[in-house]
Motif scaffolding. Structure first.
Motif, PDB file in Angstrom:
ATOM      1  N   GLY A 359       0.801  -1.230   0.000  1.00 22.39           N
ATOM      2  CA  GLY A 359       0.000   0.000   0.000  1.00 22.39           C
ATOM      3  C   GLY A 359       0.823   1.264   0.000  1.00 22.39           C
ATOM      4  O   GLY A 359       0.370   2.317   0.465  1.00 22.39           O
ATOM      5  N   ALA A 362      -0.887   4.382  -1.785  1.00 23.35           N
ATOM      6  CA  ALA A 362      -1.998   4.948  -1.021  1.00 23.35           C
ATOM      7  C   ALA A 362      -1.485   5.720   0.188  1.00 23.35           C
ATOM      8  O   ALA A 362      -1.974   6.814   0.511  1.00 23.35           O
ATOM      9  N   VAL A 363      -0.481   5.182   0.850  1.00 23.84           N
ATOM     10  CA  VAL A 363       0.094   5.851   2.019  1.00 23.84           C
ATOM     11  C   VAL A 363       0.785   7.150   1.599  1.00 23.84           C
ATOM     12  O   VAL A 363       0.617   8.200   2.238  1.00 23.84           O
ATOM     13  N   ARG A 470      -3.907  -7.852  -2.514  1.00 21.79           N
ATOM     14  CA  ARG A 470      -3.858  -6.493  -3.063  1.00 21.79           C
ATOM     15  C   ARG A 470      -3.330  -6.468  -4.492  1.00 21.79           C
ATOM     16  O   ARG A 470      -3.895  -5.781  -5.351  1.00 21.79           O
ATOM     17  N   ALA A 504       1.267  -2.725   7.805  1.00 20.75           N
ATOM     18  CA  ALA A 504       0.382  -2.280   6.728  1.00 20.75           C
ATOM     19  C   ALA A 504      -0.811  -3.201   6.527  1.00 20.75           C
ATOM     20  O   ALA A 504      -1.578  -3.031   5.577  1.00 20.75           O
ATOM     21  N   LEU A 508      -5.937   1.941   6.116  1.00 17.80           N
ATOM     22  CA  LEU A 508      -5.072   3.036   5.675  1.00 17.80           C
ATOM     23  C   LEU A 508      -4.979   4.155   6.704  1.00 17.80           C
ATOM     24  O   LEU A 508      -3.885   4.671   6.967  1.00 17.80           O
ATOM     25  N   ASP A 509      -6.091   4.546   7.292  1.00 19.87           N
ATOM     26  CA  ASP A 509      -6.039   5.673   8.218  1.00 19.87           C
ATOM     27  C   ASP A 509      -5.176   5.375   9.432  1.00 19.87           C
ATOM     28  O   ASP A 509      -4.495   6.256   9.970  1.00 19.87           O
ATOM     29  N   VAL A 512      -1.451   5.535   8.260  1.00 22.30           N
ATOM     30  CA  VAL A 512      -1.046   6.936   8.126  1.00 22.30           C
ATOM     31  C   VAL A 512      -0.902   7.583   9.506  1.00 22.30           C
ATOM     32  O   VAL A 512       0.046   8.337   9.763  1.00 22.30           O
TER      33      VAL A 512
END
Length: 520
Positions: A359, A362-363, A470, A504, A508-509, A512
Motif C-alpha cells: 500500500g 496509497a500511504v 492487493r 500495513a 489506511l487511516d 497513516v
C-alpha cells in the motif's frame, strides 16, 4: 479601483432581465453580476453581456471593443468547450425603437451565447457542498494538461505575461490595487505582503526567464479557478478563459495551473490540491527539468491569491450590504493566503518502501498534503517513472525485458534525480518505491542529506495473504507487479531495515496515523 464607464447599459440590462425577451418557455431570468460582465440565464441558454467599463487590465469601453472581445471569447473557449459556446449575437435597436436579440436594426451591444449547464455542476458549487472528489479533480487536471499540451507556444518578443518581465507588471499592479484598498486590508498587512512578494520575485527571475525560453509560456486559460470548471455533457469542462489580455492569458503553464491549486487550498481542500498537483506533475513532466519549475509555485500561488483578493474587493462594491460584507471577508482571506504561500519551509524527503502490495502509493498520497508548504509534497512513484521512460501510458503493461537489473537501476536513478530537483526547488517529496535493497535505502537518505532536507524512511510490512490479495485485485494501476513478483521479492529478502517499520495490514487511516505520530 475606479473605472471609466462610457456607455450606459441600464436599458439593455433591463431588456435582458425581462423573460419576454426570450420568447415562450422562459418564465424567469436569473442574473449573475461580476465586475466585468452580467450573465443572464434564460431557459436552456446563457447570455453574457460585457460591461462598458475600462480598468487598467481590461477595456470594454466601446461597442467595437465589446464586439471584438465577444468573438475572441468564443474562439478561445471553443478550445476546451466547443459544445458549450454557441456564438455571438447582437442586441439591436429596431426602427420601432425597441430592442431585440439579433435581426435587423442597429447593433447597440453584443452578447456571448452559451448552452446553459446545471449550476450544481460548477466545481465551485461542488466544493461548497462536498461533491468534489478525487476522480473529478483528476479528470479536470487531465483537461488542463490537454489544453497546455496543445496551446500555442509564445515566441520571444510576442506580447505575454511570461518570464520575469511579463509577470512583474501583475505584481506591481497588485501592489497598487491592494494599497488602494488599504482601508479594507489594513495598511500594515498590505505593506508586509508587497515587500515579501518583491523578495520572492527577485529570487525567481532567472527561473521565470529560463522557463519562458524553453517553451513553458503558452496561450493558456488565464482564469483557472473552480468557478470556471463545470460538468457539461458528463465531463469536467474548462470555460470562461481570458480573452481580453495576452498578459493574462499568454503565461507560464504552471502559473496558469497555480490558480486551481490556490483555489482548492483556500477553500480548505488541501488534499484535493495535492492530488491535482501530483496528477499534473506525473502526467505533464519531462523529468527533473520541469520539476525545477516548482520553485516558482509559491510565488505563482501568491500572485493568484492576491488577484482574487482584489477581484473580491471589486465585486463587493457592486453587491448589497450583506453580500458585500461576505465578499470583503473573502478578500481578506485571499490576502492572508497570498502571504502564507511565501513563508519559507525546510523541504523534507520521505521514502516509503516495502514489498509490492503493502500500500505504498496509497500511504504516500495520504501523507503528501501535509508535508511541506501548500500544495504539499511531490510524490515520485517508480511504477509511473518506469512507464514514462518506456514511452507508455501508466496502465499499459511492460514486457519482462523492461524489468532487468539495468532498467531497474535506471528507474531508481531517474527517481532520485527528480527528488534532487524537487528538493533543490524547495519542494518536499515522497519516494514511492520498493526500496528492496539496502543500497537503495541509503541512496534515498543521501539525496536528502545532499540538499539539507529532513529525511524519514518508512518501511511497510504486511502478511503474504494481504500482499497477494492487493496485487491481484488492482485495476487501472501503473504497477505490473503480480503474485509472482511478490514471491520473488519475499524470497530474496530485504536485508537489515533501519527505517520506521509500520504494520500495513491495518486500515489506511491507522497506517497513516502511525507514521504521522512517529514523525512528529
Amino acid at each position: 479601483m475606479q473605472n471609466d464607464t462610457v456607455f450606459d447599459q441600464a436599458e439593455i440590462i433591463a431588456f435582458l432581465a425581462d423573460p419576454s425577451t426570450y420568447g415562450g418557455g422562459v418564465a424567469n431570468v436569473e442574473r449573475i453580476d461580476t465586475h466585468a460582465s452580467v450573465v443572464f440565464l434564460a431557459g436552456a441558454r446563457a447570455f453574457k453581456l460585457k460591461r462598458a467599463v475600462r480598468y487598467p487590465f481590461l477595456d470594454y469601453s466601446t461597442l467595437e471593443l465589446r464586439r471584438h472581445y465577444c468573438e475572441r471569447e468564443v474562439a478561445i473557449n471553443r478550445r476546451t468547450a466547443p459544445a458549450l459556446y454557441e456564438g455571438v449575437v447582437p442586441v439591436v435597436l429596431g426602427q420601432d425603437g425597441r430592442l431585440a436579440l439579433g435581426g435587423t436594426g442597429t447593433a447597440v451591444d453584443y452578447l456571448v451565447t452559451m448552452q446553459r449547464f446545471d449550476d450544481a455542476g460548477l466545481f465551485s458549487h461542488l466544493a461548497e457542498t462536498g461533491g468534489l472528489d478525487v476522480d473529478l479533480i483528476v479528470q479536470a487536471v487531465d483537461e488542463v494538461i490537454a489544453l497546455h499540451s496543445a496551446a500555442e507556444v509564445v515566441q520571444p518578443g510576442e506580447p505575454s505575461g511570461g518570464g520575469a518581465a511579463g509577470l512583474y507588471p501583475t505584481i506591481a499592479n497588485n501592489a497598487a490595487e491592494l494599497t488602494a484598498y488599504s482601508d479594507l486590508f489594513g495598511a500594515d498587512r498590505v505593506a508586509d505582503y508587497t515587500a515579501a512578494v518583491e523578495v520572492a520575485f527577485a529570487r525567481a527571475t532567472d527561473l521565470l526567464d529560463r522557463r519562458a525560453a524553453t517553451g513553458f509560456v503558452r496561450h493558456c486559460h488565464g482564469d483557472l479557478h473552480l468557478a470556471n470548471i463545470c460538468l457539461f455533457e458528463g465531463r469536467p469542462t474548462l470555460f470562461d478563459a481570458i480573452e481580453f489580455s495576452e498578459a493574462f492569458a499568454c503565461i507560464d503553464t504552471l502559473y496558469d495551473f497555480a490558480f486551481l491549486l490556490m483555489d482548492l487550498d483556500v477553500r480548505g481542500l488541501g488534499p484535493l490540491a495535492n492530488r491535482a498537483f501530483n496528477r499534473y506533475m506525473a502526467r505533464n513532466s519531462d523529468g527533473a527539468a520541469s520539476i525545477a519549475g516548482v520553485a516558482a509555485l509559491p510565488l505563482f500561488m501568491s500572485v493568484r491569491a492576491a488577484i482574487r483578493a482584489i477581484v473580491s474587493a471589486l465585486t463587493a462594491a457592486k453587491l448589497d450590504q450583506c453580500a458585500a460584507a461576505a465578499a470583503r471577508d473573502t478578500a481578506r482571506d485571499y490576502l492572508s493566503a497570498a502571504r502564507r504561500y511565501l513563508e519559507p519551509s525546510r523541504p523534507r524527503l520521505m521514502a516509503v518502501g516495502g514489498a509490492s502490495g503493502t500500500g505504498k502509493s496509497a500511504v504516500a498520497l495520504a501523507l503528501a498534503p501535509d508535508i511541506g508548504g501548500s500544495p504539499g509534497a511531490l510524490v515520485l512513484r517508480t511504477d509511473e517513472i518506469r512507464k514514462q521512460l518506456a514511452g507508455l501510458r501508466d496502465t499499459e503493461t511492460l514486457p519482462p525485458s523492461a524489468y532487468t537489473a539495468e532498467h531497474h537501476a535506471a528507474v531508481y536513478q531517474e527517481m532520485q534525480a527528480r527528488a534532487a530537483a524537487s528538493l533543490a526547488a524547495g519542494r518536499s517529496c515522497i519516494l514511492d518505491a520498493v526500496h528492496g535493497r539496502p543500497a537503495e535505502r541509503l541512496q534515498a537518505r543521501q539525496v536528502a542529506e545532499r540538499y539539507g532536507a529532513a529525511f524519514t524512511g518508512v518501511w511497510l510490512e504486511a502478511s503474504e495473504e494481504r500482499l497477494f490479495e492487493r496485487v491481484t485485485s488492482r485495476q487501472n494501476d501503473p504497477s505490473d507487479a503480480g503474485a509472482e513478483v511478490v514471491r520473488r521479492q519475499l524470497a530474496a529478502g530485504f536485508g537489515a531495515i533501519d527505517w520506521l517499520r509500520v504494520d500495513a495490514d491495518q486500515p489506511l487511516d491507522r497506517v497513516v496515523g502511525a507514521i504521522r505520530g512517529a514523525k512528529s
